[in-house]
Design a protein around this motif. Structure first.
Motif, PDB file in Angstrom:
ATOM      1  N   ARG A 190       0.801  -1.229   0.000  1.00 48.95           N
ATOM      2  CA  ARG A 190       0.000   0.000   0.000  1.00 48.95           C
ATOM      3  C   ARG A 190       0.829   1.273   0.000  1.00 48.95           C
ATOM      4  O   ARG A 190       0.384   2.299  -0.514  1.00 48.95           O
ATOM      5  CB  ARG A 190      -0.962   0.005   1.188  1.00 48.95           C
ATOM      6  CG  ARG A 190      -2.024  -1.082   1.099  1.00 48.95           C
ATOM      7  CD  ARG A 190      -3.021  -0.989   2.225  1.00 48.95           C
ATOM      8  NE  ARG A 190      -3.820   0.240   2.169  1.00 48.95           N
ATOM      9  CZ  ARG A 190      -4.677   0.599   3.110  1.00 48.95           C
ATOM     10  NH1 ARG A 190      -4.829  -0.148   4.193  1.00 48.95           N
ATOM     11  NH2 ARG A 190      -5.364   1.719   3.000  1.00 48.95           N
ATOM     12  N   ILE A 191       2.024   1.242   0.585  1.00 51.00           N
ATOM     13  CA  ILE A 191       2.812   2.478   0.618  1.00 51.00           C
ATOM     14  C   ILE A 191       4.213   2.311   0.039  1.00 51.00           C
ATOM     15  O   ILE A 191       4.990   3.266   0.010  1.00 51.00           O
ATOM     16  CB  ILE A 191       2.905   3.063   2.050  1.00 51.00           C
ATOM     17  CG1 ILE A 191       3.603   2.102   3.005  1.00 51.00           C
ATOM     18  CG2 ILE A 191       1.537   3.407   2.571  1.00 51.00           C
ATOM     19  CD1 ILE A 191       3.743   2.676   4.415  1.00 51.00           C
ATOM     20  N   GLY A 192       4.541   1.119  -0.423  1.00 44.12           N
ATOM     21  CA  GLY A 192       5.827   0.930  -1.080  1.00 44.12           C
ATOM     22  C   GLY A 192       7.020   1.034  -0.148  1.00 44.12           C
ATOM     23  O   GLY A 192       8.135   1.284  -0.597  1.00 44.12           O
ATOM     24  N   LEU A 193       6.797   0.828   1.118  1.00 42.77           N
ATOM     25  CA  LEU A 193       7.869   0.860   2.120  1.00 42.77           C
ATOM     26  C   LEU A 193       8.123  -0.569   2.579  1.00 42.77           C
ATOM     27  O   LEU A 193       7.184  -1.274   2.969  1.00 42.77           O
ATOM     28  CB  LEU A 193       7.462   1.729   3.304  1.00 42.77           C
ATOM     29  CG  LEU A 193       8.507   1.978   4.396  1.00 42.77           C
ATOM     30  CD1 LEU A 193       9.622   2.869   3.861  1.00 42.77           C
ATOM     31  CD2 LEU A 193       7.849   2.640   5.609  1.00 42.77           C
ATOM     32  N   GLN A 265      14.658  -9.050   3.872  1.00 43.53           N
ATOM     33  CA  GLN A 265      14.072  -8.047   4.758  1.00 43.53           C
ATOM     34  C   GLN A 265      14.790  -7.999   6.107  1.00 43.53           C
ATOM     35  O   GLN A 265      14.187  -8.114   7.168  1.00 43.53           O
ATOM     36  CB  GLN A 265      12.568  -8.292   4.910  1.00 43.53           C
ATOM     37  CG  GLN A 265      11.828  -7.930   3.630  1.00 43.53           C
ATOM     38  CD  GLN A 265      10.337  -8.143   3.702  1.00 43.53           C
ATOM     39  OE1 GLN A 265       9.789  -8.995   3.016  1.00 43.53           O
ATOM     40  NE2 GLN A 265       9.657  -7.350   4.519  1.00 43.53           N
ATOM     41  N   ASP A 266      16.115  -7.818   6.005  1.00 44.97           N
ATOM     42  CA  ASP A 266      16.952  -7.551   7.174  1.00 44.97           C
ATOM     43  C   ASP A 266      17.290  -6.065   7.166  1.00 44.97           C
ATOM     44  O   ASP A 266      17.345  -5.427   6.107  1.00 44.97           O
ATOM     45  CB  ASP A 266      18.239  -8.381   7.135  1.00 44.97           C
ATOM     46  CG  ASP A 266      17.961  -9.876   7.214  1.00 44.97           C
ATOM     47  OD1 ASP A 266      17.006 -10.257   7.916  1.00 44.97           O
ATOM     48  OD2 ASP A 266      18.688 -10.651   6.566  1.00 44.97           O
ATOM     49  N   HIS A 267      17.523  -5.516   8.349  1.00 43.49           N
ATOM     50  CA  HIS A 267      17.759  -4.070   8.435  1.00 43.49           C
ATOM     51  C   HIS A 267      19.005  -3.649   7.682  1.00 43.49           C
ATOM     52  O   HIS A 267      20.065  -4.264   7.795  1.00 43.49           O
ATOM     53  CB  HIS A 267      17.883  -3.642   9.894  1.00 43.49           C
ATOM     54  CG  HIS A 267      18.245  -2.194  10.048  1.00 43.49           C
ATOM     55  ND1 HIS A 267      17.365  -1.181   9.730  1.00 43.49           N
ATOM     56  CD2 HIS A 267      19.398  -1.587  10.438  1.00 43.49           C
ATOM     57  CE1 HIS A 267      17.952  -0.014   9.934  1.00 43.49           C
ATOM     58  NE2 HIS A 267      19.178  -0.230  10.366  1.00 43.49           N
ATOM     59  N   ASP A 268      18.879  -2.559   6.930  1.00 44.68           N
ATOM     60  CA  ASP A 268      19.994  -1.925   6.233  1.00 44.68           C
ATOM     61  C   ASP A 268      19.911  -0.436   6.541  1.00 44.68           C
ATOM     62  O   ASP A 268      18.950   0.223   6.144  1.00 44.68           O
ATOM     63  CB  ASP A 268      19.905  -2.174   4.729  1.00 44.68           C
ATOM     64  CG  ASP A 268      21.068  -1.556   3.962  1.00 44.68           C
ATOM     65  OD1 ASP A 268      21.136  -0.311   3.882  1.00 44.68           O
ATOM     66  OD2 ASP A 268      21.914  -2.314   3.450  1.00 44.68           O
ATOM     67  N   GLN A 269      20.909   0.108   7.234  1.00 45.19           N
ATOM     68  CA  GLN A 269      20.834   1.483   7.709  1.00 45.19           C
ATOM     69  C   GLN A 269      20.745   2.496   6.580  1.00 45.19           C
ATOM     70  O   GLN A 269      19.980   3.464   6.659  1.00 45.19           O
ATOM     71  CB  GLN A 269      22.037   1.792   8.614  1.00 45.19           C
ATOM     72  CG  GLN A 269      22.014   3.165   9.270  1.00 45.19           C
ATOM     73  CD  GLN A 269      20.929   3.332  10.332  1.00 45.19           C
ATOM     74  OE1 GLN A 269      20.207   2.377  10.654  1.00 45.19           O
ATOM     75  NE2 GLN A 269      20.811   4.518  10.889  1.00 45.19           N
ATOM     76  N   GLU A 270      21.497   2.287   5.515  1.00 46.86           N
ATOM     77  CA  GLU A 270      21.457   3.237   4.405  1.00 46.86           C
ATOM     78  C   GLU A 270      20.082   3.262   3.739  1.00 46.86           C
ATOM     79  O   GLU A 270      19.565   4.330   3.401  1.00 46.86           O
ATOM     80  CB  GLU A 270      22.545   2.886   3.382  1.00 46.86           C
ATOM     81  CG  GLU A 270      23.967   3.164   3.872  1.00 46.86           C
ATOM     82  CD  GLU A 270      24.988   2.949   2.777  1.00 46.86           C
ATOM     83  OE1 GLU A 270      24.578   2.725   1.609  1.00 46.86           O
ATOM     84  OE2 GLU A 270      26.191   3.012   3.080  1.00 46.86           O
ATOM     85  N   ALA A 274      17.376   6.354   3.631  1.00 49.09           N
ATOM     86  CA  ALA A 274      16.938   6.797   2.303  1.00 49.09           C
ATOM     87  C   ALA A 274      15.429   6.703   2.137  1.00 49.09           C
ATOM     88  O   ALA A 274      14.895   7.094   1.095  1.00 49.09           O
ATOM     89  CB  ALA A 274      17.629   5.971   1.233  1.00 49.09           C
ATOM     90  N   GLY A 275      14.737   6.187   3.158  1.00 49.62           N
ATOM     91  CA  GLY A 275      13.284   6.091   3.096  1.00 49.62           C
ATOM     92  C   GLY A 275      12.776   4.911   2.304  1.00 49.62           C
ATOM     93  O   GLY A 275      11.595   4.860   1.937  1.00 49.62           O
ATOM     94  N   GLU A 276      13.639   3.911   2.042  1.00 49.30           N
ATOM     95  CA  GLU A 276      13.225   2.739   1.275  1.00 49.30           C
ATOM     96  C   GLU A 276      12.734   1.611   2.171  1.00 49.30           C
ATOM     97  O   GLU A 276      11.901   0.799   1.758  1.00 49.30           O
ATOM     98  CB  GLU A 276      14.385   2.251   0.410  1.00 49.30           C
ATOM     99  CG  GLU A 276      14.862   3.283  -0.600  1.00 49.30           C
ATOM    100  CD  GLU A 276      16.120   2.838  -1.334  1.00 49.30           C
ATOM    101  OE1 GLU A 276      16.404   1.617  -1.337  1.00 49.30           O
ATOM    102  OE2 GLU A 276      16.813   3.696  -1.897  1.00 49.30           O
ATOM    103  N   THR A 277      13.272   1.517   3.377  1.00 55.82           N
ATOM    104  CA  THR A 277      12.876   0.462   4.310  1.00 55.82           C
ATOM    105  C   THR A 277      12.504   1.079   5.651  1.00 55.82           C
ATOM    106  O   THR A 277      12.793   2.244   5.923  1.00 55.82           O
ATOM    107  CB  THR A 277      14.010  -0.559   4.525  1.00 55.82           C
ATOM    108  OG1 THR A 277      15.123   0.106   5.153  1.00 55.82           O
ATOM    109  CG2 THR A 277      14.448  -1.180   3.217  1.00 55.82           C
ATOM    110  N   SER A 278      11.878   0.267   6.491  1.00 56.74           N
ATOM    111  CA  SER A 278      11.455   0.745   7.809  1.00 56.74           C
ATOM    112  C   SER A 278      11.682  -0.356   8.841  1.00 56.74           C
ATOM    113  O   SER A 278      11.074  -1.432   8.752  1.00 56.74           O
ATOM    114  CB  SER A 278       9.974   1.129   7.789  1.00 56.74           C
ATOM    115  OG  SER A 278       9.535   1.478   9.096  1.00 56.74           O
TER     116      SER A 278
END
Length: 556
Positions: A190-193, A265-270, A274-278
């Motif tokens: 729904r939000i592409g995040l 879907q593991d955390h990546d700080q960059e 950059a607003g790509e993951t949460s």
């Protein structure tokens, strides 16, 4: 004497400034209080509004908020927090030391957390938008059962537009709800995040036992406290003990974690910045489960304050001389002191109480003798503050949301825009003898940005037109008129539903049209109000030469 740039830079690294965004009833005020509890700023949470024997949350101070159990105004809470592993006060505790080692280096100097609480109701989107101009990160709070809701979607779009990284919190996991993978898929689609859970809940929604730490593979087991009023005890177990204790629930959590890793879907700080993951965390604010994990994620992952571009695009760096943006003006927080508090977010340099700065909008000097740190409605004098901090300036009658204060080289930051109003009504004092108080109250509420005020020669000042994003803003106006100025008022809705910006050339023709009325807003903008979209479309077709520009919509 002001601190050196090195001192300012060190203070900036300690700071985290964020807001919580959510749909009404997702548990935002309860989470705010739970965070304050874990930071040991309060000794007991009053988490439930309106329940016998419970107090309202510290961030809700208006009588309307306490009565309805909703937040209708933004407030600021500042507190120190040092990551403490399992919250054990004994630094030699082996379990705590083991957990601190798995999460990263222990921070000996406390972090300064600036939490700006936002209105939960959709009618106050404009106030929330102002808050989002003053923070560096946002916590998107989602009800485990309801998933993404309209208000959350709107506010997330604001965060995306402003480049604010978002941490996702699935709240109310102690109640029946969706599965983790269903919620993750919904957010992605729904939000592409892309959510990247830092933890996987052990136990389905409604049976919240603890969290699997995906980075260390360990199990954080929670224990309930009476009514969730105290910090929930935690026990750290290795994978073998967790499997023996929780059985199939642990196995299911491990399998979900492995599946997430296979999906990348593991955390990546960059990618987060950059607003790509949460990063995602599962919590129960009511039970205080997962709250410490959220605080530590904010400290570890949320960005520290950074420089900000001025109206010309030049960046004012955090180590430059003092500058700040006013993002909120509020009066009536304390019935015993009828003062007016302007919240400013410090952008650069060191703030020292008593310094005389320049108000960019007027070019006049502004004294800061009465500067305060804010914790809900409670205040304390602040002598120094640094970028990222939110400071309240008392009796700052010259300041309005969006104003800039600075020292040294001149700087002016971009103004904060106004939303397109969708509801309109006239307001008048019930008693002619109260007209003077009415005018004073109207000027104050208008300068705070509680509503937009429109005027024209036909209606005059005795019955100004109020313009709002949502009708509950009108309720705030009438309630505060009575409580703070003892003015009873009559509110009469008008038959308009949308507004467009126009100009002096177009306004005479618009005034001649049926179902249209032109007003001047306080900032000087000319607004044409239309009865409905069909009337607007007809006039645009018949008079294509007229200036009719859309305003910023609440969903933008």
């Amino acid at each position: 004497m002001s601190s050196s740039p090195d001192t300012v830079a060190r203070e900036v690294r300690r700071r985290r400034t964020f807001a919580i965004i959510s749909h009404p009833d997702a548990g935002k005020s309860t989470m705010t209080e739970a965070l304050a509890l874990h930071a040991r700023m309060i000794s007991e949470a009053g988490a439930v509004h309106g329940k016998a024997g419970r107090k309202a949350t510290v961030s809700d101070w208006m009588e309307m908020e306490k009565a309805r159990g909703i937040s209708v105004s933004s407030t600021a809470l500042q507190f120190n927090y040092t990551p403490t592993g399992l919250g054990n006060d004994d630094p030699d505790d082996d379990v705590e030391a083991a957990y601190a080692g798995s999460a990263g280096e222990r921070v000996d100097e406390p972090h300064v957390i600036n939490l700006v609480d936002t209105p939960g109701h959709a009618d106050f989107s404009e106030d929330t938008y102002r808050v989002l101009t003053a923070v560096d990160a946002a916590v998107m709070l989602i009800d485990a059962a309801k998933g993404l809701e309209p208000q959350t979607l709107k506010l997330f779009q604001v965060c995306r537009h402003r480049g604010i990284p978002v941490i996702t919190v699935i709240n109310k996991w102690d109640r029946p709800g969706q599965t983790p993978l269903e919620l993750i898929d919904e957010i992605s689609e729904r939000i592409g995040l892309t959510p990247t859970p830092l933890y996987v809940p052990v136990g389905i929604a409604g049976d919240f036992r603890g969290l699997l730490d995906r980075r260390s593979g360990t199990y954080i087991k929670f224990s309930r406290t009476a009514g969730g009023a105290k910090i929930a005890p935690e026990e750290l177990l290795d994978a073998q003990r967790a499997a023996a204790t929780e059985g199939d629930a642990w196995t299911a959590a491990v399998e979900e974690s492995e599946l997430l890793s296979e999906m990348g879907q593991d955390h990546d700080q960059e990618m987060f910045l950059a607003g790509e993951t949460s990063p995602m965390i599962f919590t129960s604010a009511m039970l205080n489960f997962g709250v410490r994990q959220l605080l530590e994620a904010l400290v570890e992952l949320a960005p520290a304050p950074a420089g900000r571009a001025d109206v010309d695009g030049t960046v004012r760096e955090v180590t430059d001389p003092f500058s700040a943006v006013v993002f909120k003006v509020q009066a009536g927080m304390d019935s015993s002191h009828r003062d007016r508090l302007a919240y400013m977010r410090i952008v650069s340099g060191e703030f020292e109480r008593g310094m005389v700065v320049t108000h960019a909008q007027t070019g006049r000097p502004f004294a800061t003798k009465y500067a305060q740190a804010v914790f809900g409605r409670d205040r304390s004098t602040v002598d120094t503050a640094y970028p990222g901090d939110v400071v309240g300036l008392v009796n700052a009658t010259a300041l309005a949301p969006g104003d800039t204060l600075y020292d040294g080289p001149r700087v002016e930051f971009p103004p904060i825009g106004s939303f397109a109003p969708e509801h309109f009504a006239t307001l008048r004092a019930r008693s002619a003898g109260k007209y003077k108080q009415f005018r004073k109250a109207m000027d104050q509420l208008e300068s705070e940005g509680v509503v937009q005020v429109l005027r024209n020669n036909t209606r005059g000042d005795a019955s100004p037109v109020l313009a709002a994003v949502g009708p509950m803003q009108f309720e705030v106006v009438t309630a505060r008129m009575l409580a703070e100025f003892t003015v009873e008022t009559d509110l009469e809705p008008l038959g308009y539903s949308l507004a467009r910006r126009t100009d002096d050339t177009s306004s005479p023709e618009l005034d001649r049209q049926r179902g249209v009325e032109v007003f001047t807003r306080t900032d000087g903008a000319l607004l044409a109000l239309f009865s409905d979209k069909w009337r607007l479309q007809f006039i645009e077709k018949e008079h294509p030469d007229l200036t009719l520009e859309p305003l910023v919509a609440a969903a933008d």
